[in-house]
Design an enzyme around this catalytic site. Structure first.
Site, PDB file in Angstrom:
ATOM      1  N   HIS A 147       6.335   1.078  -4.158  1.00 21.55           N
ATOM      2  CA  HIS A 147       4.974   0.537  -4.221  1.00 21.55           C
ATOM      3  C   HIS A 147       4.718  -0.122  -5.576  1.00 21.55           C
ATOM      4  O   HIS A 147       5.292   0.284  -6.593  1.00 21.55           O
ATOM      5  CB  HIS A 147       3.953   1.681  -4.069  1.00 21.55           C
ATOM      6  N   CYS A 166      -0.880   9.062  -5.739  1.00 26.34           N
ATOM      7  CA  CYS A 166      -0.896   8.953  -4.272  1.00 26.34           C
ATOM      8  C   CYS A 166      -1.469  10.172  -3.547  1.00 26.34           C
ATOM      9  O   CYS A 166      -1.756  10.093  -2.367  1.00 26.34           O
ATOM     10  CB  CYS A 166       0.502   8.643  -3.760  1.00 26.34           C
TER      11      CYS A 166
END
Ligand code: CIR
Length: 245
Positions: A148, A235
């Protein structure tokens, strides 16, 4: 969670180990002044503790995203009722794919990194939602072979990012002050600034020292077990100012 996705298999994370890391994470958020709501587990979605990926939240509203991994697609609809209870507006990305891990909110714009999980159609659909909330989105590139965009960076304050050298080299942060993680500590770039402290991986002493040299208070947290399924510190939560008290 033991069945969570991973780019390379370093063995399953230990359930008790992740639980301990998660408890310490929740405790650190609470100690930093955050009112934490812990959601129930979602059987059948081993990556669903990474709540940052299926949704994006702001004080003024939330956006349901479209996780790019097939096994995670259902997480957005699972979290929708929870967001609906908390936000006056809940928008929804219609096209393509976009993971919250690819989205970095800056004061003046929202960066959306293209990656194996986030495609151009999803990024453009997200920009349309952001515009409805009065925000501007900008599409950028995630370094190759990085899960990511935010695996490689975090915002430390309104004008400072912590990031890897490979992401800095792309020039994406040239208008910001950049603090680079030392070579070999790339996993430390996903830190999390919360109120007066920066949550950072305890296994990255060079990065912790660098943050402290720049005047940041650091809360080191163990991440060795969640790292086995490619996770960092941003996250595992969605964070926003309630807009009230
Ligand atoms: C996944 O591959 O989707 C999970 N195992 C890890 C997700 C980490 N999420 C994030 O960095 N935003």
């Amino acid at each position: 969670m033991i069945d969570g996705l991973r780019a390379q298999d370093h063995g399953n994370p230990s359930y008790d180990g992740v639980l301990a890391e998660h408890h310490a994470y929740v405790a650190a958020l609470a100690a930093a002044g955050v009112a934490v709501t812990r959601l129930d587990p979602l059987p059948g979605f081993p990556d669903s503790l990474f709540v940052e990926d299926p949704a994006l939240v702001f004080t003024e509203g939330a956006i349901l995203l479209k996780p790019g991994a097939e096994s995670r697609a259902g997480e957005a609809q699972a979290i929708a009722p929870i967001l609906r209870q908390r936000f006056a507006q809940l928008l929804e990305v219609g096209d393509g794919h976009v993971d919250g891990g690819d989205v970095l909110t800056l004061p003046d714009r929202v960066l959306i990194g293209l990656s194996a999980r986030t495609d151009r159609a999803g990024a453009q659909a997200l920009i349309a939602c952001l515009n409805q909330l009065g925000r501007r989105g900008e599409i950028v590139e995630t370094p190759a072979d990085v899960l990511h965009f935010k695996s490689d960076c975090s915002l430390l304050d309104e004008a400072t990012v912590l990031c890897t050298a490979r992401l800095a080299a792309s020039g994406v942060f040239q208008n910001l002050r950049q603090i680079l993680v030392p070579a070999g500590e790339e996993g430390a770039a996903n830190a999390l600034r919360v109120n007066e402290t920066v949550l950072a991986g305890a296994g990255y002493p060079g990065t912790i020292a660098r943050l402290q040299e720049h005047g940041f208070a650091v809360t080191p947290l163990q991440t060795a077990e969640i790292a086995k399924i490619d996770a960092g510190l941003s996250c595992m939560s969605l964070r926003w100012h309630s807009g009230g008290a």
